[in-house]
Design a protein around this motif. Structure first.
Motif, mmCIF file in Angstrom:
data_model
loop_
_atom_site.group_PDB
_atom_site.id
_atom_site.type_symbol
_atom_site.label_atom_id
_atom_site.label_comp_id
_atom_site.label_asym_id
_atom_site.label_seq_id
_atom_site.Cartn_x
_atom_site.Cartn_y
_atom_site.Cartn_z
ATOM 1 N N PHE A 169 0.471 -14.790 -7.812
ATOM 2 C CA PHE A 169 1.310 -14.079 -8.768
ATOM 3 C C PHE A 169 0.491 -13.089 -9.593
ATOM 4 O O PHE A 169 0.801 -11.903 -9.684
ATOM 5 C CB PHE A 169 1.979 -15.117 -9.670
ATOM 6 N N LEU A 170 -0.601 -13.586 -10.196
ATOM 7 C CA LEU A 170 -1.440 -12.736 -11.032
ATOM 8 C C LEU A 170 -2.229 -11.724 -10.209
ATOM 9 O O LEU A 170 -2.518 -10.628 -10.686
ATOM 10 C CB LEU A 170 -2.401 -13.591 -11.856
ATOM 11 N N SER A 171 -2.587 -12.079 -8.988
ATOM 12 C CA SER A 171 -3.332 -11.156 -8.129
ATOM 13 C C SER A 171 -2.547 -9.871 -7.894
ATOM 14 O O SER A 171 -3.113 -8.783 -7.813
ATOM 15 C CB SER A 171 -3.655 -11.813 -6.792
ATOM 16 N N ALA A 172 -1.218 -9.996 -7.770
ATOM 17 C CA ALA A 172 -0.382 -8.819 -7.543
ATOM 18 C C ALA A 172 -0.491 -7.837 -8.703
ATOM 19 O O ALA A 172 -0.511 -6.621 -8.509
ATOM 20 C CB ALA A 172 1.075 -9.251 -7.353
ATOM 21 N N PHE A 173 -0.575 -8.378 -9.922
ATOM 22 C CA PHE A 173 -0.705 -7.510 -11.094
ATOM 23 C C PHE A 173 -2.128 -6.974 -11.233
ATOM 24 O O PHE A 173 -2.335 -5.834 -11.652
ATOM 25 C CB PHE A 173 -0.322 -8.271 -12.364
ATOM 26 N N TYR A 174 -3.108 -7.804 -10.906
ATOM 27 C CA TYR A 174 -4.500 -7.424 -11.125
ATOM 28 C C TYR A 174 -4.946 -6.337 -10.141
ATOM 29 O O TYR A 174 -5.652 -5.410 -10.510
ATOM 30 C CB TYR A 174 -5.400 -8.654 -10.988
ATOM 31 N N THR A 175 -4.555 -6.461 -8.873
ATOM 32 C CA THR A 175 -4.989 -5.494 -7.865
ATOM 33 C C THR A 175 -4.184 -4.205 -7.926
ATOM 34 O O THR A 175 -4.702 -3.142 -7.599
ATOM 35 C CB THR A 175 -4.844 -6.099 -6.460
ATOM 36 N N MET A 176 -2.899 -4.291 -8.295
ATOM 37 C CA MET A 176 -2.017 -3.133 -8.395
ATOM 38 C C MET A 176 -1.930 -2.354 -7.077
ATOM 39 O O MET A 176 -1.881 -1.126 -7.063
ATOM 40 C CB MET A 176 -2.479 -2.205 -9.522
ATOM 41 N N TYR A 177 -1.923 -3.079 -5.953
ATOM 42 C CA TYR A 177 -1.690 -2.412 -4.676
ATOM 43 C C TYR A 177 -0.255 -1.877 -4.657
ATOM 44 O O TYR A 177 0.673 -2.558 -5.131
ATOM 45 C CB TYR A 177 -1.874 -3.380 -3.509
ATOM 46 N N PRO A 178 -0.029 -0.672 -4.098
ATOM 47 C CA PRO A 178 1.344 -0.134 -4.045
ATOM 48 C C PRO A 178 2.323 -1.087 -3.379
ATOM 49 O O PRO A 178 3.475 -1.206 -3.790
ATOM 50 C CB PRO A 178 1.171 1.172 -3.241
ATOM 51 N N SER A 179 1.866 -1.791 -2.319
ATOM 52 C CA SER A 179 2.752 -2.719 -1.618
ATOM 53 C C SER A 179 3.195 -3.860 -2.529
ATOM 54 O O SER A 179 4.357 -4.292 -2.486
ATOM 55 C CB SER A 179 2.061 -3.292 -0.377
ATOM 56 N N ASP A 180 2.270 -4.353 -3.383
ATOM 57 C CA ASP A 180 2.611 -5.426 -4.320
ATOM 58 C C ASP A 180 3.613 -4.942 -5.352
ATOM 59 O O ASP A 180 4.571 -5.646 -5.708
ATOM 60 C CB ASP A 180 1.354 -5.954 -5.024
ATOM 61 N N ILE A 181 3.397 -3.734 -5.864
ATOM 62 C CA ILE A 181 4.293 -3.171 -6.878
ATOM 63 C C ILE A 181 5.691 -2.975 -6.298
ATOM 64 O O ILE A 181 6.701 -3.328 -6.926
ATOM 65 C CB ILE A 181 3.756 -1.824 -7.406
ATOM 66 N N LEU A 182 5.750 -2.428 -5.088
ATOM 67 C CA LEU A 182 7.048 -2.204 -4.448
ATOM 68 C C LEU A 182 7.761 -3.526 -4.174
ATOM 69 O O LEU A 182 8.989 -3.614 -4.311
ATOM 70 C CB LEU A 182 6.861 -1.425 -3.142
ATOM 71 N N PHE A 183 6.996 -4.549 -3.799
ATOM 72 C CA PHE A 183 7.590 -5.859 -3.540
ATOM 73 C C PHE A 183 8.173 -6.452 -4.827
ATOM 74 O O PHE A 183 9.279 -7.003 -4.817
ATOM 75 C CB PHE A 183 6.547 -6.802 -2.945
ATOM 76 N N ILE A 184 7.440 -6.337 -5.933
ATOM 77 C CA ILE A 184 7.943 -6.832 -7.221
ATOM 78 C C ILE A 184 9.222 -6.089 -7.618
ATOM 79 O O ILE A 184 10.200 -6.705 -8.062
ATOM 80 C CB ILE A 184 6.868 -6.677 -8.319
ATOM 81 N N LEU A 185 9.225 -4.768 -7.428
ATOM 82 C CA LEU A 185 10.411 -3.975 -7.772
ATOM 83 C C LEU A 185 11.587 -4.335 -6.864
ATOM 84 O O LEU A 185 12.741 -4.359 -7.322
ATOM 85 C CB LEU A 185 10.096 -2.484 -7.664
ATOM 86 N N LEU A 186 11.306 -4.616 -5.600
ATOM 87 C CA LEU A 186 12.381 -5.020 -4.683
ATOM 88 C C LEU A 186 12.975 -6.354 -5.119
ATOM 89 O O LEU A 186 14.207 -6.522 -5.125
ATOM 90 C CB LEU A 186 11.840 -5.117 -3.256
ATOM 91 N N LEU A 187 12.125 -7.306 -5.485
ATOM 92 C CA LEU A 187 12.620 -8.588 -5.983
ATOM 93 C C LEU A 187 13.452 -8.397 -7.245
ATOM 94 O O LEU A 187 14.504 -9.034 -7.419
ATOM 95 C CB LEU A 187 11.445 -9.527 -6.268
ATOM 96 N N ALA A 188 12.984 -7.504 -8.134
ATOM 97 C CA ALA A 188 13.734 -7.221 -9.362
ATOM 98 C C ALA A 188 15.099 -6.633 -9.020
ATOM 99 O O ALA A 188 16.118 -7.010 -9.615
ATOM 100 C CB ALA A 188 12.946 -6.255 -10.242
#
Length: 272
Positions: A169-188
């Motif tokens: 969970f925290l790794s997604a925020f810490y690395t800020m990879y575009p794929s992680d950000i898009l995945f979080i936005l898709l879940l939202a």
């Protein structure tokens, strides 16, 4: 397009105070939890040194080792989940506040000339912008927390942090990879779409009929997990991973239908 931008700007302006409160609470809670973990650890080390009359290194070893950065931010997961819960509540509030008050702001929205799609699009856009802002703020907070950790703790009490030590969970925020950000936005987007459906059904059909339909969609959502589980059991490869991937695709398709349903409810069923 212009109507959508104007309505999005209006939604954000009307929510400014609440958003500032939410962001301030997130910042204060995370920094306070970090300071608590650091000072609690240091207090334990000093107490051990004083009582047992041993050196700092011995006290650190006796206490289980130096404090890792991952341990220092141990409460961050819970705080982020709480912030996500607040976003879900905000998704309800962004609709229901329009029916509150003598002026009934929703009447103004529904009587505006042009397509009503801009109403739901502006509310969704405002919420996704809030989520994006929180992602950025969380990234800054993690970097700030890292610097505070290095500054407040003596070097013998520190452990160089590896990204592997963080939760997924925290790794997604810490690395800020575009794929992680898009995945979080898709879940939202998925969660917000279901919240919008709940509100619009209740406003369009009344509480009784709305509860029946909401229950039906809940059965479709949960039932898909079991149906896909039965189907994916026939495949020879990694069943668990395949199951999750197929179910996520199913949820995305269901969300697209839910989004269409929301647009239809705003266009045809929601009335003044």
């Amino acid at each position: 397009m212009k109507r959508w931008l104007l309505l999005t700007n209006e939604e954000l302006k009307r929510s400014t105070k609440l958003l500032v409160l939410l962001i301030s609470g997130l910042i204060v809670a995370e920094i306070a939890s970090l300071l608590y973990q650091i000072y609690d650890y240091q207090s334990t080390i000093e107490k051990t040194m004083r009582i047992d009359q041993i050196s700092e290194m011995d006290a650190i070893e006796q206490g289980g080792g130096a404090l890792t950065f991952a341990q220092a931010i141990d409460f961050y997961d819970s705080i982020i989940v709480l912030a996500m819960g607040m976003i879900v509540l905000f998704a309800f509030w962004i609709w229901y506040r329009d029916w509150v008050g003598e002026t009934k702001y929703i009447y103004r929205l529904l009587l505006l000339p042009g397509s009503r799609r801009a109403i739901i699009a502006s509310k969704m856009t405002a919420l996704l912008l809030v989520v994006t802002s929180l992602i950025g703020i969380q990234w800054v907070l993690l970097l700030l927390s890292r610097n505070l950790y290095l500054w407040l703790l003596p070097e013998p009490q520190q452990v160089p942090a590896s990204i592997d030590e963080y939760t997924r969970f925290l790794s997604a925020f810490y690395t800020m990879y575009p794929s992680d950000i898009l995945f979080i936005l898709l879940l939202a987007f998925i969660v917000i779409s279901f919240v919008f459906l709940t509100v619009l059904l209740e406003r369009s059909l009344g509480r009784g009929k709305a509860m029946l339909q909401i229950g039906l969609y809940a059965v479709i959502l949960i039932g898909g997990w079991f149906v896909i589980g039965l189907l994916s059991a026939v495949f020879p490869y990694d069943f668990g991973q395949l199951h999750v991937q197929l179910y996520f695709g199913y949820v995305v398709l269901l969300t697209l239908y839910i989004s269409y349903k929301n647009l239809r409810l705003v266009q045809t069923r929601l009335s003044v």
